[in-house]
Design an enzyme around this catalytic site. Structure first.
Site, short mmCIF file in Angstrom:
data_model
loop_
_atom_site.label_atom_id
_atom_site.label_comp_id
_atom_site.label_asym_id
_atom_site.label_seq_id
_atom_site.Cartn_x
_atom_site.Cartn_y
_atom_site.Cartn_z
N SER A 24 36.71 -49.58 10.61
CA SER A 24 36.92 -48.20 11.08
C SER A 24 38.16 -47.60 10.43
CB SER A 24 36.99 -48.18 12.60
OG SER A 24 37.01 -46.85 13.09
N HIS A 132 32.19 -42.81 15.96
CA HIS A 132 31.11 -43.34 15.10
C HIS A 132 29.71 -43.06 15.66
CE1 HIS A 132 33.95 -45.24 12.43
NE2 HIS A 132 34.56 -45.78 13.46
#
Length: 340
Positions: A24, A132
């Site tokens: 991430s 996400h």
């Protein structure tokens, strides 16, 4: 910052790593360390990214849910079969048994109760936004504008994409994949499997904590992992670099101290011949560390030392270091050891 300290202050060339990867936000750290973007520009991008993702939807309307103990295929089937009952998306495929979902709070509450009824453990995560997933579309637009201003540098270092779990082939693809990363799942499990399948046996996690190390161990227990978040960790890396694949004879290995020495150098991936006078203890040592070679030999038998070293060196296909732990210090032993 830790990466630069390791490179500059300890003269460790981490660019020799086969791949760079981050999870991430950590993907930006990885691309900076890999040489695609300087540190200052990376920090600016992360500030924009953080604000954009945080403000993509009103605070408190979205969240994330960790599903524990289930495989990705099982979770995906649940989401597909129940899409009329709740809307959630896979945000992080971290490892077998750890999958994170994103969605609106109301949907995640229904999903959580459904999972509990199925005896599937799940935990609401203390986050303020559903990262996400498609609810981040406003952040995608902002990051697309910002990333299109950036001229990424070419680098020979290979970076693994969160979106594809494969090597990013060029800087244009890098830009496109970083934009897609905002709304797409982090394929961490697949990324680790890809690296292992392509020959990686050692991972180094740089930064505070050991979260990624834990995930990697869940994916494949056979790989070796080092973490760097304090000075002692850096020293351990120095040891590993200096002794990995070195060919070492360790005398007195059938005793307690000798076993600890063997254990240390096995952890550093050295090639070892362990010797001692107690064959039973040597066999036990071999059982604990199958990768080593053992030879029963009494180092005090001075007339046989040359033959012993020759035999041990043959097993190792060479000799770099002899560690004399047998408590013997005779001139005729030291004379046989050469500087090279």
């Amino acid at each position: 910052s830790i990466f630069q300290v390791v490179k500059q202050n300890f003269n460790i060339n981490l660019n020799e790593a086969k791949y760079f990867a981050g999870h991430s936000l950590g993907e930006y750290s990885a691309l900076s360390c890999a040489g695609y973007l300087d540190f200052g520009e990376t920090i600016k991008l992360l500030r924009v990214r953080g604000d954009a993702m945080q403000n993509s939807m009103p605070k408190g309307e979205g969240g994330m849910l960790a599903v524990l103990g289930s495989k990705i295929e099982e979770v995906e089937k649940i989401l597909k079969d129940n899409q009329n009952n709740f809307d959630a998306q896979v945000a992080n495929d971290n490892s077998d048994g750890q999958i994170v979902l994103s969605g609106k709070i109301k949907d995640l509450q229904i999903l959580s109760e459904f999972l509990k009824e199925k005896k599937i453990k799940n935990i609401k995560l203390p986050v303020s936004a559903p990262f996400h997933c498609s609810l981040m579309n406003k952040a995608t637009n902002i990051m697309a504008e910002e990333l299109n201003k950036i001229n990424f540098q070419d680098s020979e270092n290979k970076l693994i994409s969160n979106v594809t779990a494969e090597v990013i082939s060029n800087t244009e693809d890098l830009k496109s994949l970083l934009i897609k990363q905002i709304e797409n799942r982090v394929r961490w499990r697949e990324s680790v499997i890809y690296m292992i399948k392509n020959g990686v046996t050692n991972f180094i996690e740089i930064g505070p904590g050991k979260v990624l190390s834990g995930l990697i161990k869940r994916i494949d227990k056979s790989v070796k992992i080092n973490t760097i978040n304090k000075l002692e960790d850096i020293n351990e890396i120095v040891w590993m670099i200096n002794f990995k694949n070195k060919k070492i004879i360790i005398t007195g290995a059938s005793g307690g101290i000798g076993k600890e020495i063997v254990k240390k150098f096995v952890s550093l991936e050295a090639d070892i011949v362990a010797t001692g006078t107690n064959i039973e203890n040597l066999n036990l040592l071999k059982k604990d560390f199958p990768e080593i070679n053992i030879i029963k030999f009494d180092i005090s038998e001075h007339s046989k030392i040359e033959e012993f070293i020759e035999n041990a060196s043959t097993q190792l296909n060479g000799l770099d270091i002899l560690i004399n732990n047998a408590g013997v210090n005779k001139d005729n032993l030291s004379l046989r050891m050469k500087d090279e």
